[in-house]
Design a protein around this motif. Structure first.
Motif, PDB file in Angstrom:
ATOM      1  N   TYR A 208    -127.835  66.849 -96.159  1.00 35.92           N
ATOM      2  CA  TYR A 208    -128.296  66.081 -95.319  1.00 35.92           C
ATOM      3  C   TYR A 208    -129.106  67.359 -93.596  1.00 35.92           C
ATOM      4  O   TYR A 208    -129.406  67.597 -93.442  1.00 35.92           O
ATOM      5  N   ASP A 209    -127.705  68.497 -93.803  1.00 38.71           N
ATOM      6  CA  ASP A 209    -128.119  69.792 -93.207  1.00 38.71           C
ATOM      7  C   ASP A 209    -129.721  70.493 -93.839  1.00 38.71           C
ATOM      8  O   ASP A 209    -130.302  70.737 -92.492  1.00 38.71           O
ATOM      9  N   ALA A 210    -129.243  70.202 -95.038  1.00 38.16           N
ATOM     10  CA  ALA A 210    -130.810  71.012 -95.421  1.00 38.16           C
ATOM     11  C   ALA A 210    -131.802  70.545 -94.461  1.00 38.16           C
ATOM     12  O   ALA A 210    -133.281  70.922 -94.654  1.00 38.16           O
ATOM     13  N   ALA A 211    -131.787  69.015 -95.575  1.00 36.80           N
ATOM     14  CA  ALA A 211    -133.260  68.490 -95.328  1.00 36.80           C
ATOM     15  C   ALA A 211    -133.200  68.187 -93.451  1.00 36.80           C
ATOM     16  O   ALA A 211    -134.531  68.397 -93.330  1.00 36.80           O
TER      17      ALA A 211
ATOM     18  N   ALA B  29    -128.267  74.769-102.375  1.00 33.54           N
ATOM     19  CA  ALA B  29    -128.091  76.083-103.179  1.00 33.54           C
ATOM     20  C   ALA B  29    -127.643  77.653-102.613  1.00 33.54           C
ATOM     21  O   ALA B  29    -126.877  78.403-103.116  1.00 33.54           O
ATOM     22  N   ALA B  30    -128.652  78.259-101.860  1.00 36.08           N
ATOM     23  CA  ALA B  30    -127.891  79.607-101.478  1.00 36.08           C
ATOM     24  C   ALA B  30    -126.968  79.410-100.654  1.00 36.08           C
ATOM     25  O   ALA B  30    -126.438  80.419-100.262  1.00 36.08           O
ATOM     26  N   TYR B  31    -126.787  78.694 -99.665  1.00 41.94           N
ATOM     27  CA  TYR B  31    -125.733  78.434 -98.356  1.00 41.94           C
ATOM     28  C   TYR B  31    -125.117  77.694 -98.510  1.00 41.94           C
ATOM     29  O   TYR B  31    -124.074  77.686 -97.759  1.00 41.94           O
ATOM     30  N   GLY B  32    -124.888  77.036 -99.615  1.00 42.78           N
ATOM     31  CA  GLY B  32    -124.403  76.215 -99.241  1.00 42.78           C
ATOM     32  C   GLY B  32    -123.798  74.785 -98.376  1.00 42.78           C
ATOM     33  O   GLY B  32    -122.906  74.766 -98.154  1.00 42.78           O
ATOM     34  N   LEU B  33    -125.445  74.975 -97.815  1.00 44.98           N
ATOM     35  CA  LEU B  33    -125.009  73.840 -96.591  1.00 44.98           C
ATOM     36  C   LEU B  33    -125.254  72.445 -97.570  1.00 44.98           C
ATOM     37  O   LEU B  33    -125.711  71.263 -98.528  1.00 44.98           O
TER      38      LEU B  33
ATOM     39  N   LEU C 141    -121.543  77.714 -90.355  1.00 41.65           N
ATOM     40  CA  LEU C 141    -121.351  77.330 -88.269  1.00 41.65           C
ATOM     41  C   LEU C 141    -122.547  77.336 -87.615  1.00 41.65           C
ATOM     42  O   LEU C 141    -123.193  76.655 -86.508  1.00 41.65           O
ATOM     43  N   VAL C 142    -123.700  78.035 -88.463  1.00 41.77           N
ATOM     44  CA  VAL C 142    -125.146  78.457 -87.956  1.00 41.77           C
ATOM     45  C   VAL C 142    -125.831  77.158 -88.069  1.00 41.77           C
ATOM     46  O   VAL C 142    -126.598  76.158 -86.961  1.00 41.77           O
ATOM     47  N   SER C 143    -125.634  76.339 -88.671  1.00 35.04           N
ATOM     48  CA  SER C 143    -126.270  74.935 -89.140  1.00 35.04           C
ATOM     49  C   SER C 143    -126.039  73.964 -88.247  1.00 35.04           C
ATOM     50  O   SER C 143    -126.755  73.776 -87.235  1.00 35.04           O
ATOM     51  N   ASN C 144    -124.726  74.251 -88.099  1.00 36.05           N
ATOM     52  CA  ASN C 144    -123.928  73.114 -87.023  1.00 36.05           C
ATOM     53  C   ASN C 144    -124.601  73.383 -85.037  1.00 36.05           C
ATOM     54  O   ASN C 144    -124.894  73.026 -84.733  1.00 36.05           O
ATOM     55  N   TRP C 145    -124.964  75.031 -85.513  1.00 34.71           N
ATOM     56  CA  TRP C 145    -125.502  75.087 -84.100  1.00 34.71           C
ATOM     57  C   TRP C 145    -126.503  74.061 -84.258  1.00 34.71           C
ATOM     58  O   TRP C 145    -127.335  74.280 -82.315  1.00 34.71           O
TER      59      TRP C 145
ATOM     60  N   LEU D 208    -149.120  80.388-102.297  1.00 31.51           N
ATOM     61  CA  LEU D 208    -148.375  79.186-101.888  1.00 31.51           C
ATOM     62  C   LEU D 208    -147.325  79.301-100.529  1.00 31.51           C
ATOM     63  O   LEU D 208    -146.657  80.006-101.917  1.00 31.51           O
ATOM     64  N   PRO D 209    -147.292  78.794 -99.943  1.00 28.83           N
ATOM     65  CA  PRO D 209    -145.644  79.426 -99.114  1.00 28.83           C
ATOM     66  C   PRO D 209    -144.708  78.282-100.230  1.00 28.83           C
ATOM     67  O   PRO D 209    -144.962  77.742-101.163  1.00 28.83           O
ATOM     68  N   GLU D 210    -143.864  78.587 -99.715  1.00 31.35           N
ATOM     69  CA  GLU D 210    -142.182  77.106-100.237  1.00 31.35           C
ATOM     70  C   GLU D 210    -142.754  76.812 -99.865  1.00 31.35           C
ATOM     71  O   GLU D 210    -142.519  76.642 -98.791  1.00 31.35           O
ATOM     72  N   LEU D 211    -142.624  75.282 -99.730  1.00 32.64           N
ATOM     73  CA  LEU D 211    -142.891  73.952-100.189  1.00 32.64           C
ATOM     74  C   LEU D 211    -141.372  73.891 -99.486  1.00 32.64           C
ATOM     75  O   LEU D 211    -140.369  73.423 -99.906  1.00 32.64           O
ATOM     76  N   PRO D 212    -141.621  72.737 -98.530  1.00 26.33           N
ATOM     77  CA  PRO D 212    -140.335  71.421 -97.957  1.00 26.33           C
ATOM     78  C   PRO D 212    -139.200  71.454 -99.315  1.00 26.33           C
ATOM     79  O   PRO D 212    -138.106  71.338 -98.662  1.00 26.33           O
ATOM     80  N   ARG D 213    -139.725  71.057 -99.840  1.00 21.29           N
ATOM     81  CA  ARG D 213    -138.696  70.478-100.919  1.00 21.29           C
ATOM     82  C   ARG D 213    -137.887  71.463-101.559  1.00 21.29           C
ATOM     83  O   ARG D 213    -136.462  70.992-101.941  1.00 21.29           O
ATOM     84  N   ALA D 214    -139.187  72.906-101.731  1.00 25.41           N
ATOM     85  CA  ALA D 214    -138.323  73.988-102.656  1.00 25.41           C
ATOM     86  C   ALA D 214    -137.385  74.319-102.030  1.00 25.41           C
ATOM     87  O   ALA D 214    -135.982  74.991-101.635  1.00 25.41           O
ATOM     88  N   ARG D 215    -137.644  74.170-100.602  1.00 24.17           N
ATOM     89  CA  ARG D 215    -137.195  75.065 -99.303  1.00 24.17           C
ATOM     90  C   ARG D 215    -135.626  73.798 -99.089  1.00 24.17           C
ATOM     91  O   ARG D 215    -134.404  74.945 -99.171  1.00 24.17           O
ATOM     92  N   ARG D 216    -135.675  73.318 -99.115  1.00 25.12           N
ATOM     93  CA  ARG D 216    -133.743  71.706 -99.085  1.00 25.12           C
ATOM     94  C   ARG D 216    -133.172  72.295-100.233  1.00 25.12           C
ATOM     95  O   ARG D 216    -132.115  72.945 -99.352  1.00 25.12           O
TER      96      ARG D 216
END
Lengths: 488, 95
Positions: free
Chosen positions: A321-324, A314-318, A348-352, A301-309
């Motif tokens: 709102y950005d994560a969603a 946690a991993a990128y410190g986003l 920065l990547v998220s903003n772009w 099973l792949p990682e699902l939307p909620r887990a990825r969010r």
């Protein structure tokens, strides 16, 4: 939601076309948009003497989805015939599941408008075959005949029925959005509502606030977008509220949503007496799903939307709102992660991605994101040019627009159009000096303590350089120059 | 016992137009079939799982590999009416 003294109760039935290569019970391909009746055979047209055979991948996709919704997969399941008569269905029965569906009793977590998450129960998930497509000759009112295309007949459909636990039209839309995201992440459905890959019917009823017993339900059909689901349900809740407030009774019926006119109207229900005369499909032997196979499907099973969010936070410190936003589709989340790998400044990547990329493309359109001309590595290339001072952030936005149009690398555009930032201290100093010399009044203002005048000079220099001057350097030079002037 | 109304109801669901004589004949035949089911009911099935399929076979499945379709010309060969490569059917009254 409480509509005055009434509680709203909604259950959703979602039909999802599975992305198998072939139909549910025969080897005809499932390609969308093929010329009429070019993807049929005696099996999917229900010719006498033919026998259906179950598509293993369709079962696998159903199991995969059931596991993602934490359903209990029924090790023993079987197909049934559902009888009704309609010209889009060649056999006059649909092979579906009734007793012993593929899976039961799961849940899907949704985000409510107030930001809290809520679990909506899933009652059952089963597989069936799609029907053909009807085209009316002329308009619906004047049509003398209908044309039938059986290309779609037999395409695998997965029906998922929620429990009546959705409490408002907004929650219904949230459920559908979350549902779609899970299916698309799983790769079992392309989620395209316009092409009919995802279809939704709703059961709506009202009950006195706090009452345990459910009121009479009305089924709403023909809602073909997220927005229409919410609009149709809002209309229906209002209609039922007004009727009940007037002391009327709700009639159990099927109503069609008319998106153009913005209301639901009753379907003549005489022919829709739900008398489907289900019985076990004699042409298909029952399934006994192997526990090892189910475990194998669970394992991959792949990682699902909620887990990825949650991981994005946690991993990128986003910010949440950005994560969603970035995880709304698998393609977008993958785009983001690929860009961050190439240019590890997550925010920065998220903003772009959020501001520039999503301005060009809808974030939930998998295909559009996958085929974006500005690939993740190209976006990273652009961001590197800002980072190393080659171009300003402002110029970068223009470069991005050119990249979208031409599909070039950022560096090539910057070189060709001469957009490299001027960071030569000598050249900038000359521009600063000329700006200051050309505006003695502003210098006077600055002397009198209006420090804002410095900004005007920075702006002038930026303008004179066509946006190419390094703003931080200009700012420093202007201040130094004005400092000198005020001391004399 | 199956009544004439039951037969008429099932006939309507199957879009069959039956005359009164046919209705009566179907009623008799269906009741005879039901009587046979009653004979089967007499068998003691205590402890036997309800059976939907007589053959002890499971999991007959195929790989998701496309196979050639039939040409539209063949598939439409028996159509009472057609328009291009579409089947043409009388207008559907119900919306």
């Amino acid at each position: 939601m409480t509509a005055g003294k009434w509680d709203v109760v909604i259950g959703l039935e979602v039909h999802a076309q599975l992305t198998t290569r072939t139909k549910m019970f025969c080897g005809c391909p499932t390609t969308f948009g093929a010329p009429p009746n070019t993807q049929t055979c005696p099996v999917c047209q229900g010719m006498p003497g033919t026998l259906p055979v179950v598509n293993r991948r369709a079962i696998e996709y159903g199991v995969r989805t059931a596991l993602a919704f934490d359903c209990r997969v029924n090790h023993a399941c079987r197909f049934a015939r559902k009888h009704y008569y309609y010209p889009d269905m060649p056999k006059n029965f649909q092979i579906s599941q009734y007793e012993e569906p593929l899976a039961e009793e799961g849940w899907l977590e949704i985000d409510r408008p107030d930001g809290h998450a809520r679990r909506i129960g899933i009652q059952r998930l089963h597989l069936e075959e799609d029907v053909g497509k009807l085209v009316h000759e002329g308009t619906l009112e004047t049509a003398q005949a209908s044309l039938v295309d059986f290309n779609r007949a037999g395409v695998p459909l997965m029906e998922t029925v929620s429990k009546p636990e959705i409490r408002s039209p907004e929650e219904a839309a949230a459920y559908l959005r979350a549902f779609r995201a899970v299916l698309v992440y799983l790769g079992v459905c392309d989620g395209n509502m316009e092409e009919g890959s995802l279809r939704c019917d709703a059961n709506v009823s009202l009950k006195p606030a706090g009452a345990a017993r459910l009121g009479t339900k009305v089924e709403i059909k023909n809602m073909n977008s997220f927005r229409n689901v919410q609009r149709a349900l809002e209309f229906e809740v209002k209609r039922q509220t007004e009727a009940l407030d007037r002391g009327e009774r709700i009639v159990q019926e099927t109503r069609l949503w008319d998106a153009d006119r913005g209301y639901t109207r009753s379907m003549r229900s005489k022919e829709f007496a739900h008398d489907y005369r289900y019985f076990p499909e004699p042409d298909l032997v029952p399934l006994k799903l192997d526990a090892a196979w189910i475990d194998e499907i669970r394992r991959v099973l792949p990682e699902l939307p909620r887990a990825r969010r949650q991981r994005f936070v946690a991993a990128y410190g986003l910010p949440a709102y950005d994560a969603a936003l970035l995880t709304q589709s698998r393609a977008l989340a993958e785009y983001y992660e690929a860009a961050v790998r190439d240019f590890p400044q997550p925010k920065l990547v998220s903003n772009w991605v959020m501001s520039e990329l999503l301005r060009e493309l809808p974030g939930d359109d998998e295909r559009a994101i996958e085929q974006a001309t500005v690939t993740p590595s190209r976006l990273a290339g652009l961001l590197r040019l800002i980072d190393d001072g080659t171009i300003s952030g402002k110029i970068a936005k223009t470069v991005f627009e050119t990249m979208v149009r031409t599909g070039e690398e950022a560096a090539a555009i910057v070189r060709r159009e001469g957009l490299t930032q001027v960071a030569d201290a000598g050249a900038l100093a000359a521009m600063v000096a000329s700006a200051i010399a050309g505006n003695p009044k502003a210098v006077e203002d600055y002397r009198k303590g209006k420090t804002a005048a410095a900004k005007a000079f920075v702006g002038q220099v930026m303008k004179a350089s066509g946006g190419k001057a390094n703003p931080a350097m200009v700012s420093k030079l202007v201040e130094a120059e004005l400092e000198k002037l005020t001391k004399t | 016992m199956i009544s004439r109304d039951d037969v008429a109801h099932v006939a309507r669901l199957a879009r069959l137009a039956l005359t009164d004589a046919e209705l009566e004949r179907m009623r008799e035949q269906l009741n005879a079939i039901l009587a046979h089911i009653d004979a089967l009911r007499a068998v003691d099935t205590t402890g036997v799982e309800p059976t939907s399929h007589a053959v002890p076979q499971f999991n007959v499945m195929r790989d998701d590999e496309p196979r050639p379709c039939f040409p539209p010309e063949d598939m439409l060969a028996n159509a009472p009416d057609r328009a291009g490569d579409f089947f043409r059917v009388p207008r559907i009254i119900e919306e």
